[in-house]
Design a protein around this motif. Structure first.
Motif, PDB file in Angstrom:
ATOM      1  N   LEU A 197      78.703  37.657  57.314  1.00  0.00           N
ATOM      2  CA  LEU A 197      78.097  39.152  57.042  1.00  0.00           C
ATOM      3  C   LEU A 197      78.832  39.954  55.881  1.00  0.00           C
ATOM      4  O   LEU A 197      78.121  40.681  55.103  1.00  0.00           O
ATOM      5  N   LEU A 198      80.148  39.763  55.728  1.00  0.00           N
ATOM      6  CA  LEU A 198      80.753  40.437  54.661  1.00  0.00           C
ATOM      7  C   LEU A 198      80.268  39.773  53.362  1.00  0.00           C
ATOM      8  O   LEU A 198      80.046  40.604  52.273  1.00  0.00           O
ATOM      9  N   MET A 246      85.868  46.877  56.152  1.00  0.00           N
ATOM     10  CA  MET A 246      85.296  48.040  55.690  1.00  0.00           C
ATOM     11  C   MET A 246      85.314  47.988  54.265  1.00  0.00           C
ATOM     12  O   MET A 246      86.153  47.368  53.373  1.00  0.00           O
ATOM     13  N   VAL A 247      84.043  48.166  53.751  1.00  0.00           N
ATOM     14  CA  VAL A 247      83.612  48.022  52.313  1.00  0.00           C
ATOM     15  C   VAL A 247      83.529  49.624  51.772  1.00  0.00           C
ATOM     16  O   VAL A 247      82.521  50.399  52.439  1.00  0.00           O
ATOM     17  N   ILE A 248      84.021  49.968  50.783  1.00  0.00           N
ATOM     18  CA  ILE A 248      83.763  51.277  50.088  1.00  0.00           C
ATOM     19  C   ILE A 248      83.187  50.796  48.643  1.00  0.00           C
ATOM     20  O   ILE A 248      83.754  49.995  47.839  1.00  0.00           O
ATOM     21  N   ALA A 249      82.017  51.701  48.404  1.00  0.00           N
ATOM     22  CA  ALA A 249      81.563  51.482  47.019  1.00  0.00           C
ATOM     23  C   ALA A 249      81.020  52.836  46.215  1.00  0.00           C
ATOM     24  O   ALA A 249      80.633  53.681  47.319  1.00  0.00           O
ATOM     25  N   SER A 250      80.854  52.830  45.112  1.00  0.00           N
ATOM     26  CA  SER A 250      80.001  53.997  44.561  1.00  0.00           C
ATOM     27  C   SER A 250      78.864  53.586  44.073  1.00  0.00           C
ATOM     28  O   SER A 250      78.622  52.764  43.573  1.00  0.00           O
ATOM     29  N   GLY A 251      77.874  54.774  44.046  1.00  0.00           N
ATOM     30  CA  GLY A 251      76.616  54.509  43.230  1.00  0.00           C
ATOM     31  C   GLY A 251      76.539  55.969  42.119  1.00  0.00           C
ATOM     32  O   GLY A 251      77.388  56.669  42.468  1.00  0.00           O
ATOM     33  N   ALA A 303      68.192  38.775  57.426  1.00  0.00           N
ATOM     34  CA  ALA A 303      69.222  37.649  57.611  1.00  0.00           C
ATOM     35  C   ALA A 303      69.807  37.369  58.714  1.00  0.00           C
ATOM     36  O   ALA A 303      70.329  36.583  59.349  1.00  0.00           O
ATOM     37  N   GLY A 304      69.037  38.243  59.652  1.00  0.00           N
ATOM     38  CA  GLY A 304      69.253  38.196  61.234  1.00  0.00           C
ATOM     39  C   GLY A 304      70.574  38.748  61.864  1.00  0.00           C
ATOM     40  O   GLY A 304      71.285  38.350  62.931  1.00  0.00           O
ATOM     41  N   PHE A 305      71.142  39.769  61.002  1.00  0.00           N
ATOM     42  CA  PHE A 305      72.209  40.384  61.627  1.00  0.00           C
ATOM     43  C   PHE A 305      71.943  41.735  62.320  1.00  0.00           C
ATOM     44  O   PHE A 305      72.907  42.730  62.658  1.00  0.00           O
ATOM     45  N   GLY A 306      70.730  41.907  62.728  1.00  0.00           N
ATOM     46  CA  GLY A 306      70.486  42.944  63.496  1.00  0.00           C
ATOM     47  C   GLY A 306      69.881  44.083  62.670  1.00  0.00           C
ATOM     48  O   GLY A 306      69.662  44.208  61.616  1.00  0.00           O
ATOM     49  N   ASN A 307      69.669  45.378  63.396  1.00  0.00           N
ATOM     50  CA  ASN A 307      69.589  46.399  62.756  1.00  0.00           C
ATOM     51  C   ASN A 307      70.585  47.292  62.541  1.00  0.00           C
ATOM     52  O   ASN A 307      70.765  48.095  63.497  1.00  0.00           O
ATOM     53  N   PRO A 308      71.099  47.539  61.301  1.00  0.00           N
ATOM     54  CA  PRO A 308      72.287  48.436  61.259  1.00  0.00           C
ATOM     55  C   PRO A 308      72.030  49.624  61.451  1.00  0.00           C
ATOM     56  O   PRO A 308      70.925  50.156  60.780  1.00  0.00           O
ATOM     57  N   ARG A 309      73.023  50.643  61.843  1.00  0.00           N
ATOM     58  CA  ARG A 309      72.970  52.059  61.877  1.00  0.00           C
ATOM     59  C   ARG A 309      73.290  52.656  60.595  1.00  0.00           C
ATOM     60  O   ARG A 309      74.269  52.099  59.897  1.00  0.00           O
ATOM     61  N   VAL A 310      72.456  53.403  59.998  1.00  0.00           N
ATOM     62  CA  VAL A 310      72.565  53.993  58.755  1.00  0.00           C
ATOM     63  C   VAL A 310      72.584  55.858  58.985  1.00  0.00           C
ATOM     64  O   VAL A 310      71.889  56.173  59.433  1.00  0.00           O
ATOM     65  N   VAL A 367      81.249  44.953  59.886  1.00  0.00           N
ATOM     66  CA  VAL A 367      81.395  45.220  58.510  1.00  0.00           C
ATOM     67  C   VAL A 367      80.925  46.814  58.708  1.00  0.00           C
ATOM     68  O   VAL A 367      79.857  47.134  58.841  1.00  0.00           O
ATOM     69  N   ILE A 368      81.720  47.544  58.312  1.00  0.00           N
ATOM     70  CA  ILE A 368      81.483  49.140  58.014  1.00  0.00           C
ATOM     71  C   ILE A 368      81.311  49.433  56.385  1.00  0.00           C
ATOM     72  O   ILE A 368      82.452  49.126  55.744  1.00  0.00           O
ATOM     73  N   VAL A 369      80.296  50.080  56.179  1.00  0.00           N
ATOM     74  CA  VAL A 369      80.084  50.277  54.522  1.00  0.00           C
ATOM     75  C   VAL A 369      79.989  51.830  54.381  1.00  0.00           C
ATOM     76  O   VAL A 369      79.191  52.430  54.864  1.00  0.00           O
TER      77      VAL A 369
END
Length: 115
Positions: A8-9, A39-44, A64-71, A87-89
């Motif tokens: 997943l990561l 936890m992953v932190i990134a910038s755009g 990829a089969g990891f379900g439907n993430p909450r956004v 993994v929390i992004v």
């Protein structure tokens, strides 16, 4: 890019790398929190890029089969959280990221703290 034994990561990091995320930081939460393993932190560069990275990440995780993430945080896209379970992004515009400084809260000095 960080190598990981966690599929997943690995998918999250690859997706963000493909979408040209900046200043990626991966924080190992094992033993520190029960909310997730990482936890992953990134910038755009803009709200448009942050929103696109979050939407593409959600699509790739589902495919990829990891379900439907909450956004959360769309459509404003100053700070978007993608909860993929283990993994929390957090995706930020740079100004918003420096204001909240999540890395420091979790014991990192900033974007160069880990990646």
């Amino acid at each position: 890019m960080v190598e990981s034994d966690d599929p997943l990561l690995t998918l999250v990091l690859q997706s963000l790398d493909d979408d040209q995320a900046q200043d990626l930081v991966t924080i190992d939460l094992e033993g520190k929190s029960s909310i997730a393993d990482f936890m992953v932190i990134a910038s755009g560069r803009s709200t448009r890029q942050v929103a696109a990275m979050a939407q593409k990440l959600g699509e790739r995780l589902k495919k990829a089969g990891f379900g439907n993430p909450r956004v959360e945080g769309l459509p404003a896209a100053d700070w978007v959280l993608v909860d993929a379970g283990g993994v929390i992004v957090h995706l930020f515009r740079p100004e918003v990221r420096s204001f909240y400084n999540l890395e420091r809260m979790w014991g990192f000095d900033g974007p160069s703290g880990a990646a």
